[in-house]
Design an enzyme around this catalytic site. Structure first.
Site, PDB file in Angstrom:
ATOM      1  N   SER A  18      40.469  34.361  42.485  1.00 29.70           N
ATOM      2  CA  SER A  18      40.395  35.420  41.675  1.00 29.70           C
ATOM      3  C   SER A  18      40.347  34.664  39.648  1.00 29.70           C
ATOM      4  O   SER A  18      40.420  33.067  40.121  1.00 29.70           O
ATOM      5  CB  SER A  18      42.156  35.946  41.541  1.00 29.70           C
ATOM      6  OG  SER A  18      42.628  35.196  41.246  1.00 29.70           O
ATOM      7  N   HIS A  19      40.499  34.853  39.424  1.00 28.66           N
ATOM      8  CA  HIS A  19      40.153  34.354  37.935  1.00 28.66           C
ATOM      9  C   HIS A  19      41.595  33.769  37.188  1.00 28.66           C
ATOM     10  O   HIS A  19      41.223  32.567  36.424  1.00 28.66           O
ATOM     11  CB  HIS A  19      40.260  34.762  36.002  1.00 28.66           C
ATOM     12  CG  HIS A  19      38.159  35.762  36.210  1.00 28.66           C
ATOM     13  ND1 HIS A  19      37.480  35.855  36.987  1.00 28.66           N
ATOM     14  CD2 HIS A  19      37.016  35.010  35.114  1.00 28.66           C
ATOM     15  CE1 HIS A  19      36.349  35.733  36.975  1.00 28.66           C
ATOM     16  NE2 HIS A  19      36.312  36.000  35.956  1.00 28.66           N
ATOM     17  N   THR A  20      42.705  33.851  37.631  1.00 30.83           N
ATOM     18  CA  THR A  20      44.416  33.083  37.405  1.00 30.83           C
ATOM     19  C   THR A  20      44.965  33.712  38.301  1.00 30.83           C
ATOM     20  O   THR A  20      44.442  33.719  39.369  1.00 30.83           O
ATOM     21  CB  THR A  20      44.698  34.140  36.193  1.00 30.83           C
ATOM     22  OG1 THR A  20      46.074  33.634  36.745  1.00 30.83           O
ATOM     23  CG2 THR A  20      44.782  36.005  35.899  1.00 30.83           C
ATOM     24  N   ASP A  80      37.670  38.952  42.759  1.00 30.05           N
ATOM     25  CA  ASP A  80      38.330  39.906  41.384  1.00 30.05           C
ATOM     26  C   ASP A  80      37.085  40.005  40.576  1.00 30.05           C
ATOM     27  O   ASP A  80      36.361  41.311  41.152  1.00 30.05           O
ATOM     28  CB  ASP A  80      38.686  39.635  40.632  1.00 30.05           C
ATOM     29  CG  ASP A  80      39.042  38.171  39.709  1.00 30.05           C
ATOM     30  OD1 ASP A  80      38.164  37.905  39.963  1.00 30.05           O
ATOM     31  OD2 ASP A  80      40.001  38.043  38.938  1.00 30.05           O
ATOM     32  N   LEU A  81      36.343  39.868  39.668  1.00 34.48           N
ATOM     33  CA  LEU A  81      35.332  39.969  38.794  1.00 34.48           C
ATOM     34  C   LEU A  81      34.524  38.906  38.246  1.00 34.48           C
ATOM     35  O   LEU A  81      35.159  37.793  38.796  1.00 34.48           O
ATOM     36  CB  LEU A  81      35.877  41.298  37.641  1.00 34.48           C
ATOM     37  CG  LEU A  81      36.650  40.865  36.700  1.00 34.48           C
ATOM     38  CD1 LEU A  81      36.276  39.784  36.217  1.00 34.48           C
ATOM     39  CD2 LEU A  81      37.433  42.340  36.526  1.00 34.48           C
TER      40      LEU A  81
END
Lengths: 212, 131
Positions: free
Chosen positions: B8-10, B67-68
């Site tokens: 995920s980004h975070t 995630d994206l």
């Protein structure tokens, strides 16, 4: 018109400087329709690239481009890392083992960079991405590869990339964070298409300078 | 057991999801997190993801939940960088992050195969939240 590994490093330094100079501008574009990090991420990546290029001696042009690609992949953080990283790694494969590059090699590098970005991002023209500026430029380079007036071919290619950037203002984003904006992405130019144009501008300017 | 990697980004997204999973499976699954960049920015790092895939792979394979955006491309690069046989037994599940992660973790905790774990995650795509 040809360059050795040291010349290629000079071209890449010019590209890195261009990205660093436009750090705020690219981030501003990205804050309008994305996640406001394109300039920061690209600048992080190309600062790491400069460090890498200055930390060792290169003889193989392919190895230089591969190093740039791998450095971008591991330092950028956003989608531009895998995209530009793959572009440079593919470009490196196209000229692997070569100690000098000519105009045909330049075209092969650009062609493989485009293929790499298409492969990684699974995007096509008209989706408001890097491809909208890169593909028109690559098409001109390939179509006019036999022309003897290479400067004019490069100028035309650069102009096509610029028009590609302008074109991204008129279309809806289909990829990346901007795609969540739908129609609200219209009216804004794509940060990725813009950074690609700026990189090409810096490279072509340096190539022209070097060939006198 | 099939390993799970959350990308995920975070770290907050992956760590929060891991909390939800742990309620159901306890500590008895293999789960690694590759979130954010090394210098703590929002984003993903293919080198970090590759490390975590290696760590989660005990021979039964790894399913990666993403995630994206860059998390997908970064994971693809990470998997391409692996050697065989590790490369063939690592796969991205095309699934929503939270639901996919929970379904994959449950399936893995039952000792199911990598394909079963991946399918379980992907089957959450069409799940209706409101009857």
């Amino acid at each position: 018109m040809s360059t050795d590994a040291a010349g290629l490093v000079k071209i890449l330094e010019a590209v890195a400087d261009k990205i660093n100079e436009n750090r705020e501008f690219l981030t501003e574009l990205d804050s309008a329709i994305g996640d406001a990090d394109h300039g920061i991420n690209m600048s992080k990546g190309f600062s790491a690239v400069l460090e890498k290029l200055h930390s060792q001696e290169f003889g193989d042009c392919g190895a230089i481009l591969k190093t740039v690609g791998m450095t971008l992949v591991s330092t950028v953080g956003g989608a531009s890392g895998p995209l530009y990283g793959t572009a440079f790694m593919r470009a490196g494969q196209a000229v692997a083992g070569k100690s000098s590059l000519n105009f045909d090699d330049f075209i092969a590098i650009m062609d493989q960079a485009l293929e790499g970005i298409k492969y990684r991002g699974k995007a096509q023209r008209g989706e408001k991405t890097i491809i909208d500026s890169l593909e028109p430029a690559v098409e001109i380079l390939k179509n006019e590869k036999d022309s003897t007036d290479r400067k004019s071919v490069m100028n035309k290619a650069l102009n096509a990339a610029k028009e590609g950037v302008e074109y991204t203002r008129s279309i809806i984003a289909k990829k990346g964070r901007a795609s969540y904006l739908g129609e609200r992405s219209i009216g804004h130019q794509d940060p990725g298409a813009t950074s690609c144009y700026l990189m090409l501008q810096a490279a072509i300017q340096k190539i022209k300078e070097m060939s006198g | 057991m099939v390993g799970i990697v959350l990308v995920s980004h975070t770290p907050k997204i992956a760590e929060g999801t891991w909390e939800l999973i742990r309620q159901m499976t306890g500590e008895k699954i293999i789960l690694e997190i590759a979130a954010g960049t090394r210098d703590r920015r929002l984003g993903t790092d293919p080198v970090l993801i590759e490390e975590k895939i290696r760590k989660a792979d005990t021979g039964d394979g790894v399913v990666v939940i993403v995630d994206l955006g860059s998390s997908i491309m970064s994971t693809e690069i990470a998997i391409e960088s692996l050697e065989e046989p590790e490369r063939s037994r690592a796969a991205i599940a095309d699934a929503p992050f939270v639901e996919g992660a929970i379904a994959a973790a449950m399936e893995a905790s039952f000792g199911k195969s990598m394909q079963d774990v991946k399918n379980a995650a992907e089957n959450t795509r069409g799940m209706k939240k409101i009857a």
